[in-house]
Design an enzyme around this catalytic site. Structure first.
Site, short mmCIF file in Angstrom:
data_model
loop_
_atom_site.label_atom_id
_atom_site.label_comp_id
_atom_site.label_asym_id
_atom_site.label_seq_id
_atom_site.Cartn_x
_atom_site.Cartn_y
_atom_site.Cartn_z
N LYS A 111 -31.03 49.66 40.85
CA LYS A 111 -31.78 49.00 41.94
C LYS A 111 -32.81 49.91 42.59
O LYS A 111 -33.82 49.44 43.09
CB LYS A 111 -30.81 48.47 43.00
CG LYS A 111 -30.20 47.15 42.58
CD LYS A 111 -29.50 46.46 43.71
CE LYS A 111 -28.98 45.11 43.27
NZ LYS A 111 -27.58 44.92 43.51
N LYS A 194 -30.85 41.33 31.01
CA LYS A 194 -30.10 40.15 31.44
C LYS A 194 -30.98 39.18 32.22
O LYS A 194 -32.02 39.57 32.75
CB LYS A 194 -28.90 40.58 32.29
CG LYS A 194 -29.24 41.13 33.64
CD LYS A 194 -28.02 41.09 34.57
CE LYS A 194 -28.46 41.43 35.98
NZ LYS A 194 -27.55 41.11 37.03
N LYS A 197 -32.30 37.08 39.02
CA LYS A 197 -33.31 36.69 40.01
C LYS A 197 -34.35 37.79 40.15
O LYS A 197 -35.54 37.53 40.17
CB LYS A 197 -32.64 36.44 41.35
CG LYS A 197 -31.78 35.20 41.37
CD LYS A 197 -30.88 35.19 42.61
CE LYS A 197 -29.72 34.25 42.42
NZ LYS A 197 -28.55 34.62 43.22
P1 TYM Z 1 -25.41 37.69 42.01
O1 TYM Z 1 -25.90 36.75 43.04
O2 TYM Z 1 -26.36 38.66 41.41
O3 TYM Z 1 -24.74 36.91 40.83
C1 TYM Z 1 -23.73 35.96 41.10
C2 TYM Z 1 -22.78 35.85 39.93
O4 TYM Z 1 -23.49 35.54 38.75
C3 TYM Z 1 -23.19 36.49 37.74
N1 TYM Z 1 -24.41 36.75 36.95
C4 TYM Z 1 -24.43 36.75 35.61
N2 TYM Z 1 -23.45 36.53 34.71
C5 TYM Z 1 -23.80 36.57 33.41
N3 TYM Z 1 -25.06 36.81 32.97
C6 TYM Z 1 -26.07 37.04 33.85
N4 TYM Z 1 -27.31 37.24 33.42
C7 TYM Z 1 -25.77 37.02 35.24
N5 TYM Z 1 -26.50 37.18 36.36
C8 TYM Z 1 -25.65 37.02 37.40
C9 TYM Z 1 -22.78 37.74 38.47
O5 TYM Z 1 -21.94 38.53 37.65
C10 TYM Z 1 -22.04 37.17 39.64
O6 TYM Z 1 -20.72 36.86 39.29
N6 TYM Z 1 -22.74 41.18 44.21
C11 TYM Z 1 -22.70 39.84 43.79
C12 TYM Z 1 -22.40 38.84 44.90
C13 TYM Z 1 -21.13 39.16 45.60
C14 TYM Z 1 -19.81 38.95 45.10
C15 TYM Z 1 -18.92 39.43 46.12
C16 TYM Z 1 -19.30 38.44 43.91
C17 TYM Z 1 -21.02 39.70 46.84
N7 TYM Z 1 -19.70 39.87 47.15
C18 TYM Z 1 -17.56 39.38 45.96
C19 TYM Z 1 -17.92 38.39 43.77
C20 TYM Z 1 -17.05 38.87 44.79
C21 TYM Z 1 -24.06 39.52 43.20
O7 TYM Z 1 -25.02 40.21 43.39
O8 TYM Z 1 -24.09 38.40 42.55
#
Ligand code: TYM
Length: 329
Positions: A111, A194, A197
């Site tokens: 990041k 991957k 967003k």
């Molecule tokens: P975020 O918003 O980036 O993504 C949310 C969920 O989507 C999954 N994901 C993916 N899985 C497979 N392939 C991809 N290309 C892909 N892009 C995103 C992520 O693995 C995630 O499960 N830090 C987290 C949000 C969060 C969270 C938590 C999740 C905050 N606290 C506690 C679980 C438990 C995040 O940035 O997700």
């Protein structure tokens, strides 16, 4: 009953990576576990969104969560910042998280690359806040994509450290899971990496058919195989990786054979992929359109979920405070 917790950052809209990484099989999950699903608005503040965009992001994700199949009568759906116990646990866990280990986190290193002007402490302690989200509900299982594996490992480390320092067993060690199958990483169609967003390569649940076709037809490809059974370049593997989650096994076998005997036409492959994506996303998009208009329903869902989540978080924090040694006079 085991507890499941799932979170999505409140930036932009849900894409195929989110859906297949974390949200697929909602229906089964909400029937089999006690589920808490939340929108991580605090996490999205690391990039300093404008106040109006900040709120509309939360609302969009809420509508999309519901449209993807969450049943608010079965799960608690809430916004992270409405459960202040999360922030309190975050402070306490920060005392157990070491600068060195946070700096070594893959997501932190990734990041801060190319944006040295905003390397804030929130980015560094991002995994600590995530651990607080999970541990405050004493969750056992966390549905995530492969990119979150290391964060889950860190949550286990913080849980163990807390339990050991305060000689307690308040926190179970949370496991990443994808409903009995391996964690997935949905790639982008821009040749590598991957879908995400921040990567700017998302195919969103809210995209209409025309947009999806346009995005898929633009997918990076090469000039095609010239030797039978040759190894696929990454860009073509990526197309097949998305097919694997949206298309039937027959379709995948058909195009794999075509690739292997060098008769594949990438235009046909992409057209099929776009159609299969639309088959999955069309009904969700239609539901998003209806749900996002219904402010009364959204308010009901959030009020119910917040009350339930706060009860759960409150009872954990009573034990946490006692373990740490907070006492009233
Ligand atoms: P975020 O918003 O980036 O993504 C949310 C969920 O989507 C999954 N994901 C993916 N899985 C497979 N392939 C991809 N290309 C892909 N892009 C995103 C992520 O693995 C995630 O499960 N830090 C987290 C949000 C969060 C969270 C938590 C999740 C905050 N606290 C506690 C679980 C438990 C995040 O940035 O997700």
């Amino acid at each position: 009953m085991e507890i499941v917790l799932s979170g999505i950052r409140s930036t932009g809209h849900l894409h195929l990576g989110n859906y297949y990484g974390a949200l697929r099989n909602f229906t089964r999950m909400q029937d089999e576990y006690r589920c808490y699903f939340f929108i991580a608005d605090l996490h999205s503040l690391t990039t300093h969104p404008k106040p109006d965009d900040f709120h509309s992001g939360v609302k969009a994700i809420l509508s999309e969560y519901l449209a993807a199949g969450l049943d608010p009568e079965k799960v608690s759906l809430f916004v992270q910042s409405s459960v202040p116990e999360v922030s309190e646990l975050y402070v306490l866990l920060n005392m157990l998280a070491y600068k060195g280990e946070l700096e070594r986190t893959a997501s932190f290193k990734e990041k801060i690359r190319g944006r040295e002007e905003n390397v804030n402490a929130g980015l560094l302690t991002y995994p600590v806040l995530m651990a607080a989200d999970i541990l405050v509900h004493r969750a056992h299982k966390v549905p995530v994509g492969k990119d979150q594996e290391q964060h889950l490992e860190m949550s286990r480390v913080f849980a163990r450290r807390f339990n050991s320092l305060y000689d307690t067993n308040i926190f179970p060690e949370p496991q990443a899971f994808n409903f009995g199958t391996d964690l997935v990483k949905i790639p982008g169609l821009d040749g590598s990496g991957k879908m995400g967003k921040s990567e700017g390569n998302g195919i969103f649940l809210i995209d209409d058919e025309k947009t999806i076709h346009k995005k898929v037809m633009r997918a990076v490809t090469d000039s095609g195989p010239t030797q039978p059974n040759s190894i696929m370049p990454e860009s073509i593997q990526n197309i097949f990786a998305i097919m694997k989650v949206v298309s039937t096994p027959d379709t995948i076998a058909y195009f794999t054979d075509k690739y292997n005997d060098c008769s594949i036409r990438y235009g046909d492959l992409k057209k099929q992929l776009a159609e299969d994506i639309c088959k999955q996303t069309n009904p969700i998009r239609e539901r998003i359109e209806t749900i996002s208009q219904d402010d009364g329903y959204l308010r009901y869902v959030i009020e119910k979920g917040t009350t339930e989540a706060r009860n759960s978080a409150h009872s954990t924090m009573l034990e946490v405070r006692k373990a740490v040694g907070f006492k009233s006079f």
